[in-house]
Design an enzyme around this catalytic site. Structure first.
Site, PDB file in Angstrom:
ATOM      1  N   HIS A   1      -6.475  -1.807   5.928  1.00  0.00           N
ATOM      2  CA  HIS A   1      -6.223  -1.024   6.015  1.00  0.00           C
ATOM      3  C   HIS A   1      -6.520   0.334   5.869  1.00  0.00           C
ATOM      4  O   HIS A   1      -8.000  -0.336   4.958  1.00  0.00           O
ATOM      5  CB  HIS A   1      -4.551  -1.492   6.144  1.00  0.00           C
ATOM      6  CG  HIS A   1      -3.105  -0.489   6.764  1.00  0.00           C
ATOM      7  ND1 HIS A   1      -3.347  -0.015   7.771  1.00  0.00           N
ATOM      8  CD2 HIS A   1      -2.330  -0.071   5.285  1.00  0.00           C
ATOM      9  CE1 HIS A   1      -2.180   0.517   7.818  1.00  0.00           C
ATOM     10  NE2 HIS A   1      -2.358   0.965   6.700  1.00  0.00           N
TER      11      HIS A   1
ATOM     12  N   HIS B   1       0.570  -1.655  -0.190  1.00  0.00           N
ATOM     13  CA  HIS B   1       0.417   0.404   0.005  1.00  0.00           C
ATOM     14  C   HIS B   1       0.571   1.586  -0.016  1.00  0.00           C
ATOM     15  O   HIS B   1       1.994   1.170   0.468  1.00  0.00           O
ATOM     16  CB  HIS B   1      -1.079  -0.285   1.482  1.00  0.00           C
ATOM     17  CG  HIS B   1      -0.061   0.308   2.464  1.00  0.00           C
ATOM     18  ND1 HIS B   1       0.258  -0.747   3.061  1.00  0.00           N
ATOM     19  CD2 HIS B   1      -0.050   1.378   3.545  1.00  0.00           C
ATOM     20  CE1 HIS B   1       0.732  -1.015   3.989  1.00  0.00           C
ATOM     21  NE2 HIS B   1       0.478   0.214   4.549  1.00  0.00           N
TER      22      HIS B   1
ATOM     23  N   ASP C   1       0.454  -4.564   7.691  1.00  0.00           N
ATOM     24  CA  ASP C   1      -0.692  -3.170   8.303  1.00  0.00           C
ATOM     25  C   ASP C   1      -1.580  -2.973   8.538  1.00  0.00           C
ATOM     26  O   ASP C   1      -2.577  -2.863   8.129  1.00  0.00           O
ATOM     27  CB  ASP C   1      -0.385  -2.220   7.373  1.00  0.00           C
ATOM     28  CG  ASP C   1       0.887  -1.384   8.170  1.00  0.00           C
ATOM     29  OD1 ASP C   1       2.104  -1.683   8.493  1.00  0.00           O
ATOM     30  OD2 ASP C   1       1.083  -0.513   7.625  1.00  0.00           O
TER      31      ASP C   1
ATOM     32  N   ASP D   1       6.159   4.598   4.352  1.00  0.00           N
ATOM     33  CA  ASP D   1       7.117   4.118   5.044  1.00  0.00           C
ATOM     34  C   ASP D   1       7.253   2.801   3.995  1.00  0.00           C
ATOM     35  O   ASP D   1       7.976   1.856   4.515  1.00  0.00           O
ATOM     36  CB  ASP D   1       6.906   3.602   6.491  1.00  0.00           C
ATOM     37  CG  ASP D   1       5.281   2.708   6.936  1.00  0.00           C
ATOM     38  OD1 ASP D   1       4.368   2.431   5.707  1.00  0.00           O
ATOM     39  OD2 ASP D   1       5.337   1.820   7.991  1.00  0.00           O
TER      40      ASP D   1
ATOM     41  N   HIS E   1       1.565   4.174   1.871  1.00  0.00           N
ATOM     42  CA  HIS E   1       1.799   4.275   2.982  1.00  0.00           C
ATOM     43  C   HIS E   1       3.266   5.225   2.921  1.00  0.00           C
ATOM     44  O   HIS E   1       3.925   4.363   2.111  1.00  0.00           O
ATOM     45  CB  HIS E   1       1.508   4.312   4.561  1.00  0.00           C
ATOM     46  CG  HIS E   1      -0.206   4.097   4.770  1.00  0.00           C
ATOM     47  ND1 HIS E   1      -0.908   3.367   5.898  1.00  0.00           N
ATOM     48  CD2 HIS E   1      -0.954   5.629   4.658  1.00  0.00           C
ATOM     49  CE1 HIS E   1      -1.825   4.021   6.156  1.00  0.00           C
ATOM     50  NE2 HIS E   1      -2.335   4.916   5.784  1.00  0.00           N
TER      51      HIS E   1
HETATM   52 ZN   LIG Z   1       0.344   1.478   6.832  1.00  0.00          ZN
END
Ligand SMILES: [Zn+2]
Length: 229
Positions: free
Chosen positions: A139, A61, A206, A65, A63
């Site tokens: 998530h 995904h 996650d 990080d 995000h």
């Molecule tokens: Zn995430």
């Protein structure tokens, strides 16, 4: 050779001893890089991983990080969610994040990246490694987990081959054709081999517990699962 090189596990913020996410799966001749967060290129250098080893980047995904910094050389396929939820477009492949990252700064582009948006569950790619599949996870934004499924095969039995005097190119011929005429007799592949279940690798990040987690983990030889929610 098959091995998992853990390049980082620190999620959102790196620590003095842990980088943000990054996992390289070496699978025979193929290299699959999962969720390469910031600093992954340096971690690869420290771990002795060349950029040329990476054939495929799998992003669960978008995000911050686990975003790929794609300024290297070589070529790779990049799989990740297209990212829409309830009709609302979210950043993802071909929707801005990846091109935005790649072209945020000016550079001489030598890497050939092929975007492969993941829009539904099922096979993402096939190759000598078997099948790479995606399953939807739960998530805050559109997220897919991955698993690599190697087809079942057969393991040759060296003692049986030696006992029958089969060696060299005849072994390959027997593997390809299933039977071999050898010293006046018929030898079948089953006589000199045994079933070998294909191996499975699964990658889950996650997510809340959901059906996709169980489906990906099913009969996995190696499961990488992490959540800092
Ligand atoms: Zn995430």
């Amino acid at each position: 050779m098959r091995e998992l090189v853990v390049l980082g596990t620190a999620s959102q913020a790196p620590t003095r001893h842990r980088n943000q996410n990054g996992y390289l799966l070496r699978w025979d001749g193929a290299g699959l890089l999962f969720d390469p967060g910031e600093g992954t290129q340096r971690q690869m250098l420290l771990a002795g991983v060349s950029g040329h080893e990476v054939d495929r980047i799998c992003v669960t995904h978008f995000h911050g990080d686990r975003l790929p910094r794609c300024s290297g050389r070589g070529s790779a396929a990049v799989a990740g969610p297209r990212a829409t939820a309830g009709g609302r477009p979210l950043p993802g492949l071909r929707d801005g994040v990846l091109p935005g990252l790649r072209y945020a700064a000016s550079f001489h582009e030598v890497a050939a990246l092929r975007e492969e948006p993941v829009e539904r569950e099922g096979p993402v790619a096939t190759g000598p490694f078997g099948t790479l599949e995606a399953r939807r996870l739960d998530h805050r934004i559109e997220t897919f987990g991955y698993r690599l499924v190697e087809p079942d095969g057969r393991r040759m039995l060296p003692d049986e081959l030696a006992r029958l005097g089969i060696a060299g190119p005849d072994v390959g011929r027997l593997q390809r054709e299933g039977v071999l005429r050898h010293r006046g007799r018929q030898v079948s592949l089953e006589q000199v081999s045994e079933p070998r279940p294909g191996q499975r690798f699964a990658f889950v990040m996650d997510t809340r517990l959901c059906d996709g987690v169980y489906a990906l983990a099913d009969r996995a030889d190696l499961l990488v699962i992490e959540s800092t929610l």
